[in-house]
Design a protein around this motif. Structure first.
Motif, PDB file in Angstrom:
ATOM      1  N   HIS A   1      48.401  37.950  43.107  1.00 26.31           N
ATOM      2  CA  HIS A   1      46.988  37.689  42.790  1.00 26.31           C
ATOM      3  C   HIS A   1      46.222  37.250  44.038  1.00 26.31           C
ATOM      4  O   HIS A   1      45.048  37.593  44.216  1.00 26.31           O
ATOM      5  CB  HIS A   1      46.884  36.630  41.686  1.00 26.31           C
ATOM      6  CG  HIS A   1      47.432  35.290  42.064  1.00 26.31           C
ATOM      7  ND1 HIS A   1      48.772  35.034  42.145  1.00 26.31           N
ATOM      8  CD2 HIS A   1      46.792  34.129  42.410  1.00 26.31           C
ATOM      9  CE1 HIS A   1      48.958  33.776  42.501  1.00 26.31           C
ATOM     10  NE2 HIS A   1      47.771  33.215  42.681  1.00 26.31           N
TER      11      HIS A   1
ATOM     12  N   THR B   1      46.051  37.309  33.697  1.00 26.43           N
ATOM     13  CA  THR B   1      45.539  37.322  35.071  1.00 26.43           C
ATOM     14  C   THR B   1      45.339  38.757  35.556  1.00 26.43           C
ATOM     15  O   THR B   1      44.348  39.067  36.238  1.00 26.43           O
ATOM     16  CB  THR B   1      46.512  36.590  36.003  1.00 26.43           C
ATOM     17  OG1 THR B   1      46.748  35.268  35.508  1.00 26.43           O
ATOM     18  CG2 THR B   1      45.963  36.511  37.411  1.00 26.43           C
ATOM     19  N   ARG B   2      46.252  39.630  35.213  1.00 29.83           N
ATOM     20  CA  ARG B   2      46.132  41.034  35.616  1.00 29.83           C
ATOM     21  C   ARG B   2      44.881  41.667  35.015  1.00 29.83           C
ATOM     22  O   ARG B   2      44.138  42.383  35.705  1.00 29.83           O
ATOM     23  CB  ARG B   2      47.372  41.794  35.172  1.00 29.83           C
ATOM     24  CG  ARG B   2      47.442  43.214  35.730  1.00 29.83           C
ATOM     25  CD  ARG B   2      48.478  44.019  34.969  1.00 29.83           C
ATOM     26  NE  ARG B   2      49.720  43.275  34.830  1.00 29.83           N
ATOM     27  CZ  ARG B   2      50.585  43.494  33.847  1.00 29.83           C
ATOM     28  NH1 ARG B   2      50.332  44.414  32.922  1.00 29.83           N
ATOM     29  NH2 ARG B   2      51.702  42.789  33.769  1.00 29.83           N
TER      30      ARG B   2
ATOM     31  N   VAL C   1      47.200  45.066  41.999  1.00 25.07           N
ATOM     32  CA  VAL C   1      46.859  44.421  40.732  1.00 25.07           C
ATOM     33  C   VAL C   1      47.945  44.690  39.694  1.00 25.07           C
ATOM     34  O   VAL C   1      48.281  43.835  38.870  1.00 25.07           O
ATOM     35  CB  VAL C   1      45.482  44.909  40.229  1.00 25.07           C
ATOM     36  CG1 VAL C   1      45.225  44.437  38.806  1.00 25.07           C
ATOM     37  CG2 VAL C   1      44.384  44.413  41.145  1.00 25.07           C
TER      38      VAL C   1
ATOM     39  N   LEU D   1      41.697  40.269  36.782  1.00 22.06           N
ATOM     40  CA  LEU D   1      41.482  40.845  38.109  1.00 22.06           C
ATOM     41  C   LEU D   1      41.083  42.309  38.029  1.00 22.06           C
ATOM     42  O   LEU D   1      40.192  42.770  38.763  1.00 22.06           O
ATOM     43  CB  LEU D   1      42.761  40.702  38.945  1.00 22.06           C
ATOM     44  CG  LEU D   1      43.135  39.281  39.387  1.00 22.06           C
ATOM     45  CD1 LEU D   1      44.498  39.285  40.069  1.00 22.06           C
ATOM     46  CD2 LEU D   1      42.081  38.719  40.334  1.00 22.06           C
TER      47      LEU D   1
ATOM     48  N   VAL E   1      50.805  42.121  39.509  1.00 24.11           N
ATOM     49  CA  VAL E   1      50.603  40.758  38.991  1.00 24.11           C
ATOM     50  C   VAL E   1      51.353  40.636  37.675  1.00 24.11           C
ATOM     51  O   VAL E   1      51.141  41.420  36.741  1.00 24.11           O
ATOM     52  CB  VAL E   1      49.107  40.458  38.807  1.00 24.11           C
ATOM     53  CG1 VAL E   1      48.905  39.067  38.229  1.00 24.11           C
ATOM     54  CG2 VAL E   1      48.377  40.588  40.146  1.00 24.11           C
TER      55      VAL E   1
END
Length: 488
Positions: A406, A434-435, A426, A438, A429
């Motif tokens: 990240h 979180t993926r 990406v 982003l 991750v």
């Protein structure tokens, strides 16, 4: 009871004890009998009418006489010795007769009443039975134990024995040099109790000025002494020691700060080299050593790069001219400079990034962050890819980042990395939320669509379809996924 006056005068002036004359018998038995009669005559003072009775033993001798006491003592001592030394006599190869037991009772002790047999007074028997020492075997200690009190131990051996709890005398270390070697060995042993014990010995045997002077260059021992003085509440010595430490530390720091006023790099390098000898703590000495080494390395790199830039022999200096000198820059800035201009150089050169990492023990996280920022600024995506690619023992490659992918995505996006490059990292991750965040933030549509597909979240796919352009490849991909799920 009343007496006539004449009888009373005769009573007070009379005595049953005979006066001393040279014609008396020298026999001690007769003298003791006379003393015995004198003692018994004291009863007449209390009661004149009481008959004087004499107690007799079974042997016919008066109880309390010297002959009776000697016989009783000899018989009891011989009985105890026979029982005590029977095993010793059996194991002995010599048939020599034992010396006769001598009574330890004196005439004065018998007169004072200490004429009882030893079996009735065990404490007196233990004290007076000196003859036993002649017959009891001597139990010697093993030879190894006598070494505990040896005075030939070296400082290192003494510290080791103190660590094991052995008794060691420190008085043999009389010279200042021996005492300091002992202190250094104690500090090297990393045992706080031993260090404190040695410091107590030095505190007792050295003058305060000498002790403080030597502790200035021994920071570990100095800290132990400060703690000990706090525990024992020796305020006066503690204040003197702290005053000296603070004065010495401020003097050293002020001396070190002088390098800020030196403009010439060669003179500054020589000055820093001299600061290494100041009595700093080991940690501070390490920092000063790194400062000197870094400045020396910067002088070499600066001279070489200036020559290449002036001659126009390096393409990277022509494409990305240097904006400032590398001299007096921090370590991280020097590493970034090296990753920017000298990334592909061999480890043996001073300007190599791997050489800097190894020399100054730069952590992996710091190195990866700095190298990633430098190579991303140059848009060298192949170098970025190689930075995170590792091989296992089977030869398979995988990407691994000690800083987390990240953070890699954030640095790449800050350096305007293409979407294709961003999407690749990406996807790496691990955390799904979180993926998705982003991917949505940086518009990595393929990553969002594939993640919802793997989650089989039809509702989110339909909602995300409204965020992509109509007729784009991303919309067609979403429709294809939705149609396949309906058929299944």
């Amino acid at each position: 009871m009343s007496r006539p006056r004449a009888d009373e005068e005769e009573y007070w002036h009379s005595s049953k004890c005979r006066a001393f004359t040279f014609d008396d018998e020298d026999d001690e038995l007769c003298q003791l009998k006379e003393s015995k009669r004198a003692v018994n005559s004291l009863r007449d003072i209390v009661d004149d009418e009481e008959d004087e009775l004499e107690k007799v033993s079974w042997s016919g001798e008066p109880v309390g006489s010297i002959s009776w006491s000697i016989k009783e003592t000899a018989s009891s001592s011989s009985t105890s010795l026979e029982g005590r030394d029977s095993s010793l006599q059996k194991g002995s190869s010599s048939n020599a007769a034992l010396p006769k037991q001598v009574s330890s009772y004196s005439l004065s002790s018998l007169f004072k009443g200490f004429c009882c047999a030893p079996q009735f007074c065990p404490s007196l028997s233990a004290l007076s039975d000196t003859g036993v020492k002649n017959y009891a075997p001597e139990l010697r200690r093993p030879k190894a134990e006598y070494k505990d009190y040896s005075s030939d131990w070296s400082p290192k051996d003494t510290v080791r024995r103190m660590q094991r709890g052995k008794v060691c005398s420190l008085e043999r270390f009389r010279s200042l040099q021996d005492k300091l070697v002992l202190l250094d060995e104690a500090v090297a042993g990393h045992d706080g109790n031993v260090i404190t014990a040695v410091l107590i010995f030095l505190k007792r045997t050295l003058r305060r000025e000498i002790l403080f002077r030597e502790l200035e260059v021994r920071q570990v021992a100095l800290c132990h002494l400060i703690h000990f003085l706090k525990e024992t509440s020796e305020q006066k010595m503690l204040l003197d020691l702290l005053r000296l430490c603070f004065f010495s530390l401020s003097l050293q720091l002020s001396q070190y700060r002088e390098h800020l006023n030196i403009q010439d790099v060669e003179k500054k390098r020589e000055f820093l080299k001299g600061c290494i000898g100041l009595p700093f703590s080991p940690e501070d000495i390490s920092h000063i050593q790194d400062h000197y080494t870094l400045l020396e390395r910067q002088i070499i790199i600066e001279a070489n790069d200036r020559r290449l830039e002036t001659a126009g022999q390096s393409e990277i200096f022509q494409k990305y001219p240097r904006k400032a000198s590398i001299l007096n820059m921090p370590l991280v800035t020097t590493l970034f400079y090296s990753c920017f201009y000298h990334y592909m150089e061999a480890e043996g050169t001073f300007s190599s990034p791997t050489n800097l990492k190894k020399t100054f023990k730069i952590p992996d996280k710091q190195y990866v962050l700095t190298a990633l920022a430098a190579r991303a600024k140059l848009r060298a995506w192949e170098d970025v890819d190689a930075l995170f690619t590792t091989k296992n023992w089977l030869g398979y490659t995988k990407k691994k980042a000690p800083i987390g992918f990240h953070r890699v995505v954030e640095i790449l996006q800050r350096n305007n990395a293409p979407v294709q490059v961003l999407q690749e990292y990406v996807r790496l991750v691990e955390d799904v939320e979180t993926r998705l965040n982003l991917a949505t933030k940086y518009k990595c549509h393929d990553v969002v669509i594939d993640t919802y597909r793997d989650l089989k979240d039809r509702i989110q796919l339909m909602a995300y379809k409204c965020k992509v352009e109509r007729g784009s490849a991303e919309e067609e991909k979403i429709n294809s996924i939705l149609n396949n799920t309906v058929r299944n």
